[in-house]
Design an enzyme around this catalytic site. Sequence first.
Site, short mmCIF file in Angstrom:
data_model
loop_
_atom_site.label_atom_id
_atom_site.label_comp_id
_atom_site.label_asym_id
_atom_site.label_seq_id
_atom_site.Cartn_x
_atom_site.Cartn_y
_atom_site.Cartn_z
N HIS A 150 43.46 45.72 42.54
CA HIS A 150 43.60 44.18 42.17
C HIS A 150 41.27 44.05 42.19
CE1 HIS A 150 44.34 40.61 40.74
NE2 HIS A 150 43.72 39.71 41.59
N CYS A 151 40.91 43.68 41.10
CA CYS A 151 39.89 43.47 41.21
C CYS A 151 38.93 42.02 40.89
CB CYS A 151 38.92 44.03 39.92
SG CYS A 151 37.41 43.85 40.43
N LYS A 152 38.63 41.25 42.18
CA LYS A 152 38.99 40.05 42.11
C LYS A 152 37.90 39.57 41.52
CE LYS A 152 40.90 39.51 46.96
NZ LYS A 152 40.35 38.99 48.47
N ASN A 155 39.90 39.03 38.00
CA ASN A 155 40.44 38.54 37.96
C ASN A 155 41.69 38.94 37.68
OD1 ASN A 155 42.00 36.38 39.29
ND2 ASN A 155 41.73 34.83 37.39
N ASN A 156 41.78 40.67 37.78
CA ASN A 156 42.23 40.48 36.95
C ASN A 156 42.87 41.99 37.09
OD1 ASN A 156 44.53 41.81 34.64
ND2 ASN A 156 43.05 42.27 33.13
#
Length: 326
Positions: A150-152, A155-156
């Site tokens: 999950h990539c901050k 945001n996805n």
Amino acid sequence: MDLCGRSQRGALREASRKQASPRRWSRVNGWSWPLHTFQAVAWTMLFILAFASFGIFVPLLPPNWNLVIYGVTGGLFCFHFVVHLLAISINPAETNIRLKNYSEPVPTFDPSKHTHVIENQYCHLCEVTVNKKAKHCRACNKCVSDFDHHCKWLNNCVGGRNYRYFFCSLVSDSASLLCLITILLYIFIQYFVNPEVLRTHPLYEDVSKDTWLLFLPLFPVKTKTLVVLGIGVFVLLLSALSLLLLGHLLIFHLFLMFKKLSTYEYVTQNRCQKTPRVPAGRKELSFKISTPQRAVQGDPAAAKVSGSVSHHRHVPGELPAAGKCN
């Protein structure tokens, strides 16, 4: 039964007791609320660097270089902008989850009924069958196909459907930053060696030598030398820091590609390797100490004290052999 799996299940139960349950609704993509602060920071830095590059520094280059640099940096920026948007906008969830109604709340996980959220390729929260590499993301509250991480910054979640765009975003952003750093270094060197090379635009004929023009050729704004140098130093430091972080991430994902691993698999393997294991059939010693007893016969002053300490070997039941980490 393997020890690593057992420890992970225990940690899951403990975390379920201490932490609040995940959000009840699933997020569709990176534009779903709540937005993340890192996402805003990423877009802000992108536009600051693009604005400084095309509006201030590229116009200072010699005329025979201008068109080439505009073409290279402009092409990299447009390509990065498109793949970055795709990585954010694509829903990486499983096929049968993408077809569901996202306005309906997701059930709350009950650790007293199930050990894991996904068991036998069935998700108890999404209530669908998923593939072997799918994982349920707590932040997005849905199962992601071929889950990577999950990539901050996006945001996805990054999964099988948008991983290529995520990787292309890393490559194009790193290349753009490298071009900008090269341009800035050239400008700084020429300023100290021969600043007239940077003042070839016809509008410089009507200004003094300590005056520079920004936003050429459409909206020329006069400013002092210290302002241009200050902006240049700030953009150079920001670009170098960004390239250091992105370059590290890019090398890491190249390493994962070479190893044919996802980020989740890499983290899980390292966690299992660091989990301490007790060798099977290990014998432990225990000591039993008896409390001294006081026997009183007749006169208390003539009490007779006796105590005994006995030692014996205790062999506990054999621990299960450590199996392969899941």
